[in-house]
Design a protein around this motif. Structure first.
Motif, PDB file in Angstrom:
ATOM      1  N   VAL A   2       0.839  -1.194   0.000  1.00  0.00           N
ATOM      2  CA  VAL A   2       0.000   0.000   0.000  1.00  0.00           C
ATOM      3  C   VAL A   2       0.880   1.252   0.000  1.00  0.00           C
ATOM      4  O   VAL A   2       1.796   1.375   0.811  1.00  0.00           O
ATOM      5  CB  VAL A   2      -0.920   0.019   1.244  1.00  0.00           C
ATOM      6  N   HIS A   3       0.615   2.150  -0.922  1.00  0.00           N
ATOM      7  CA  HIS A   3       1.276   3.449  -0.986  1.00  0.00           C
ATOM      8  C   HIS A   3       0.225   4.517  -0.693  1.00  0.00           C
ATOM      9  O   HIS A   3      -0.946   4.369  -1.071  1.00  0.00           O
ATOM     10  CB  HIS A   3       1.867   3.711  -2.372  1.00  0.00           C
ATOM     11  N   THR A   4       0.636   5.577  -0.051  1.00  0.00           N
ATOM     12  CA  THR A   4      -0.265   6.696   0.213  1.00  0.00           C
ATOM     13  C   THR A   4       0.440   8.002  -0.131  1.00  0.00           C
ATOM     14  O   THR A   4       1.661   8.062  -0.217  1.00  0.00           O
ATOM     15  CB  THR A   4      -0.709   6.744   1.691  1.00  0.00           C
TER      16      THR A   4
ATOM     17  N   ASN B  61       1.628   0.185   6.867  1.00  0.00           N
ATOM     18  CA  ASN B  61       2.815  -0.627   6.594  1.00  0.00           C
ATOM     19  C   ASN B  61       3.761  -0.684   7.793  1.00  0.00           C
ATOM     20  O   ASN B  61       4.394  -1.708   8.047  1.00  0.00           O
ATOM     21  CB  ASN B  61       3.545  -0.102   5.362  1.00  0.00           C
TER      22      ASN B  61
ATOM     23  N   MET C 121      -8.296   1.322  -1.479  1.00  0.00           N
ATOM     24  CA  MET C 121      -6.912   0.966  -1.768  1.00  0.00           C
ATOM     25  C   MET C 121      -6.317   0.032  -0.712  1.00  0.00           C
ATOM     26  O   MET C 121      -5.449  -0.773  -1.016  1.00  0.00           O
ATOM     27  CB  MET C 121      -6.052   2.228  -1.864  1.00  0.00           C
ATOM     28  N   ASN C 122      -6.767   0.150   0.533  1.00  0.00           N
ATOM     29  CA  ASN C 122      -6.135  -0.629   1.592  1.00  0.00           C
ATOM     30  C   ASN C 122      -7.089  -1.508   2.402  1.00  0.00           C
ATOM     31  O   ASN C 122      -6.677  -2.130   3.359  1.00  0.00           O
ATOM     32  CB  ASN C 122      -5.380   0.302   2.547  1.00  0.00           C
TER      33      ASN C 122
ATOM     34  N   TRP D 118      -9.235   3.889   6.261  1.00  0.00           N
ATOM     35  CA  TRP D 118      -9.512   2.758   5.371  1.00  0.00           C
ATOM     36  C   TRP D 118     -10.210   3.244   4.123  1.00  0.00           C
ATOM     37  O   TRP D 118     -11.143   4.037   4.174  1.00  0.00           O
ATOM     38  CB  TRP D 118     -10.353   1.708   6.093  1.00  0.00           C
TER      39      TRP D 118
END
Length: 185
Positions: free
Chosen positions: A33-35, A80, A133-134, A130
């Motif tokens: 997961v990237h944010t 992460n 994407m995650n 949330w």
């Protein structure tokens, strides 16, 4: 039919670590997961966009400092960090090589994320937002939080979100009969 299988002692932490690691590994193979993380700083060159209001207030007549705001698309986020911390903590406690190997594989996927202490990871976990994407990491994040806080699961029937531990009922019965015979004789 049946086959001869070697026996090895498994503890609750080994099983819990294996379940967490296996599920996390499956999700990490799809992608980490990237944010977007927001940043603001005074730079010598433009990065992102210029904050005109701050530039006028602070560096009105200076051309060597520019107030910039930008977003970084980074894997270093609270989710992460929580997952990596849980893998590291459980990796130190497990004795079974398969569970340890799965946790090591997960740490390899998360190698770009800095290590944090469990207290920091749990504090940051409350700030996880949330989204689509995650959301696939929600169950694993819940397990990671429970592992870091030392909580267990309530085992009950009737729900679809449960865990199953298989026991050798013959061995349990034989141990019970042996205990009864020892106390009776």
């Amino acid at each position: 039919d049946s086959a001869m299988l070697e026996r090895s002692s498994l503890g609750y932490e080994d099983l819990f670590a294996y379940l967490l690691g296996k599920r996390l590994y499956e999700e990490l193979t799809v992608g980490v997961v990237h944010t977007y993380e927001q940043h603001a700083d005074d730079l010598r060159t433009v990065r992102g966009r210029i904050d005109i209001g701050a530039q006028v207030r602070r560096f009105q007549d200076r051309l060597d400092q520019i107030c910039c705001e930008w977003d970084d698309f980074t894997p270093d986020n609270a989710l992460n960090r929580l997952l990596k911390c849980a893998c590291r903590v459980l990796g130190l406690r497990v004795r079974h090589p398969t569970a340890g190997g799965v946790l090591d594989d997960c740490c390899t996927f998360l190698s770009d994320i800095p290590d944090v202490e469990p207290r920091t990871a749990l504090a940051d976990a409350a700030q996880i937002r949330w989204s689509r994407m995650n959301e696939r990491f929600q169950r694993v994040a819940s397990m990671a939080i429970r592992a870091l806080t030392g909580e267990g699961f309530v085992f009950r029937s009737g729900g679809y979100d449960t865990f199953v531990f298989l026991l050798d009922m013959n061995q349990i019965f034989e141990d019970y009969v042996a205990a009864v015979l020892e106390t009776a004789l």
